[in-house]
Design a protein around this motif. Structure first.
Motif, PDB file in Angstrom:
ATOM      1  N   MET A 169       0.688  -1.226  -0.224  1.00  0.00           N
ATOM      2  CA  MET A 169      -0.462  -0.097  -0.375  1.00  0.00           C
ATOM      3  C   MET A 169       1.251   1.129  -0.292  1.00  0.00           C
ATOM      4  N   HIS A 170       1.638   1.330   0.442  1.00  0.00           N
ATOM      5  CA  HIS A 170       2.702   2.219   0.951  1.00  0.00           C
ATOM      6  C   HIS A 170       3.825   3.026  -0.239  1.00  0.00           C
ATOM      7  N   LEU A 171       3.571   1.663  -1.490  1.00  0.00           N
ATOM      8  CA  LEU A 171       3.848   2.055  -2.679  1.00  0.00           C
ATOM      9  C   LEU A 171       3.061   2.473  -3.761  1.00  0.00           C
ATOM     10  N   LYS A 172       2.108   1.702  -3.348  1.00  0.00           N
ATOM     11  CA  LYS A 172       1.094   2.206  -4.673  1.00  0.00           C
ATOM     12  C   LYS A 172       0.900   3.714  -3.919  1.00  0.00           C
ATOM     13  N   VAL A 173       0.663   4.524  -3.201  1.00  0.00           N
ATOM     14  CA  VAL A 173       0.656   5.663  -2.461  1.00  0.00           C
ATOM     15  C   VAL A 173       1.549   6.310  -2.949  1.00  0.00           C
ATOM     16  N   ASP A 174       3.364   5.909  -2.536  1.00  0.00           N
ATOM     17  CA  ASP A 174       4.184   6.417  -3.400  1.00  0.00           C
ATOM     18  C   ASP A 174       4.354   6.448  -4.858  1.00  0.00           C
ATOM     19  N   GLU A 175       3.508   5.863  -5.329  1.00  0.00           N
ATOM     20  CA  GLU A 175       4.018   5.757  -6.786  1.00  0.00           C
ATOM     21  C   GLU A 175       2.421   6.546  -7.161  1.00  0.00           C
ATOM     22  N   LEU A 176       1.945   6.664  -6.678  1.00  0.00           N
ATOM     23  CA  LEU A 176       0.314   8.092  -7.061  1.00  0.00           C
ATOM     24  C   LEU A 176       0.873   9.284  -6.722  1.00  0.00           C
ATOM     25  N   GLY A 177       1.744   9.813  -5.736  1.00  0.00           N
ATOM     26  CA  GLY A 177       1.991  10.753  -5.229  1.00  0.00           C
ATOM     27  C   GLY A 177       3.201  11.038  -6.886  1.00  0.00           C
TER      28      GLY A 177
END
Length: 312
Positions: free
Chosen positions: A254-262
Motif C-alpha cells: 500500500m505504501h508503494l502504491k501511495v508513493d507511486e500515485l504521488g
C-alpha cells in the motif's frame, strides 16, 4: 523387552521401513503435488494439489495395509467362519460342520487336513468360552494370557503418549499449527473409539467387517495415524499464511502504491506547468495595450493642414 518383542515379530523392521518411506518417498511426492506449477495453476497449495496429495497418501496407506493384511494369518473367527458377535451355539454348530469336513478320517487324501483340524480345534477352544472370546476379540492373542491384562492396557496407553509427544514435536512452529490441530483431533477421535470398543464393547465396525476382531481393526487404525500426521504436517506447511507477515506485506504494498500515485501527480503537475509556460512564450508582445481610433477634432485639424499646404 519391548524392543526384543518388536524384533521377534518384525514390527520394528516394519516401523523403520515406514519412516524411510515417509521421509524419502512420500515427502518429496507430496511436496511436488502441493507446489508444482503443473498441478497448482494459480498458487501453491491449491485445492487440486491438496486433493492429489491426500489421494497419494491414502493410496500408499491402503496398499501397505492391504499387503500386511494379506500376509497375516486368519483369526479364530475366520477359521471357523463365524462373526465376531456370534453366539456360543452358532460357534459350536460351525465347529461341528467344519471339523467334520476337515477331520483327518474324513479327508484322507488331504495331507494338510491334520494341521487344519488342529487349527480349528484351537480356535474353538478359545471361542467357546465367552470370557476368552471377548478377551481374544479385544486384545488378540495377548488377551488370552491371564497375566497380560495390565500389559495390554499399558501398551494401549503408551501408543497415545508416544504419538502425542511425537505429534507435538513434529508440528512445532507457526507453519504447523493447523497440522497440530488436525493430528490431535484425529488422535483424540481414535482414543475415544478405542475406549468404546475395548472397554465398553461397542464395535461400530462389526457390520462392515463382521469377522475381523476389534484388535485387528484398531491395529489398522493405529497404522493409519502416522501417514495422517505426516500428510497433515506437509499440507499445513504449504497452505500456511502468517497473518502478521501478510499484513506487513500488504502495508508495504500500500505504501508503494501511495508513493507511486504521488509521483504520478507530481509529474502531471510539472507537465501542466511546462505547457502553460510554453503557451505564454509564444504570445505577441503588443497584446497588452490595443490601439484607440482617432477622434473627430484630430481628423478636422489634419484636413485644414492639408488644405493650407496645397493653395491650388
Amino acid at each position: 523387552e519391548l524392543l526384543s518383542s518388536m524384533a521377534e515379530d518384525g514390527s520394528g523392521a516394519s516401523e523403520i521401513i515406514d519412516v524411510v518411506v515417509y521421509l524419502f518417498v512420500l515427502a518429496p511426492a507430496v511436496e511436488w503435488c502441493l507446489k508444482s506449477p503443473r498441478v497448482n495453476k494459480s498458487k501453491p497449495g491449491s485445492p487440486r494439489g491438496i486433493a492429489l496429495a491426500v489421494a497419494l497418501l491414502g493410496g500408499i496407506a491402503v496398499c501397505k495395509l492391504g499387503y500386511e493384511l494379506a500376509q497375516r494369518e486368519p483369526n479364530h473367527f475366520e477359521t471357523l467362519g463365524v462373526r465376531v458377535d456370534a453366539s456360543a451355539a452358532d460357534i459350536k454348530k460351525a465347529y461341528k460342520v467344519i471339523s467334520l469336513k476337515f477331520h483327518p478320517d474324513k479327508a484322507p487324501d488331504d495331507p494338510d487336513a491334520p494341521a487344519k483340524f488342529m487349527k480349528m480345534q484351537a480356535a474353538y477352544e478359545v471361542l467357546k468360552d465367552k470370557s476368552s472370546r471377548d478377551a481374544y476379540n479385544k486384545f488378540g492373542k495377548a488377551g488370552l494370557d491371564p497375566n497380560a491384562g495390565a500389559d495390554s492396557m499399558t501398551s494401549m496407553a503408551m501408543f497415545y503418549v508416544i504419538w502425542l509427544v511425537v505429534g507435538y514435536l513434529l508440528t512445532m512452529g507457526k507453519s504447523s499449527e493447523d497440522a497440530r490441530t488436525w493430528a490431535f483431533s484425529g488422535l483424540l477421535a481414535l482414543a475415544v473409539f478405542e475406549y468404546q470398543t475395548r472397554i465398553l464393547s461397542q464395535d461400530y465396525l462389526a457390520p462392515l467387517f463382521p469377522r475381523s476382531t476389534v484388535s485387528e481393526k484398531l491395529e489398522v487404525l493405529h497404522k493409519l495415524f502416522p501417514p495422517f500426521l505426516h500428510g497433515s504436517r506437509m499440507i499445513s506447511q504449504v497452505i500456511f499464511r502468517d497473518i502478521g507477515v501478510f499484513n506487513k506485506m500488504m502495508l508495504e504494498q500500500m505504501h508503494l502504491k501511495v508513493d507511486e500515485l504521488g509521483r504520478q501527480v507530481l509529474a502531471t503537475r510539472r507537465e501542466l506547468d511546462a505547457r502553460l509556460d510554453a503557451a505564454a512564450t509564444k504570445a505577441p508582445a503588443d497584446t497588452s495595450a490595443p490601439k484607440q481610433p482617432a477622434n473627430e477634432t484630430d481628423v478636422t485639424a489634419a484636413a485644414a493642414a492639408a488644405t493650407a499646404a496645397d493653395p491650388a
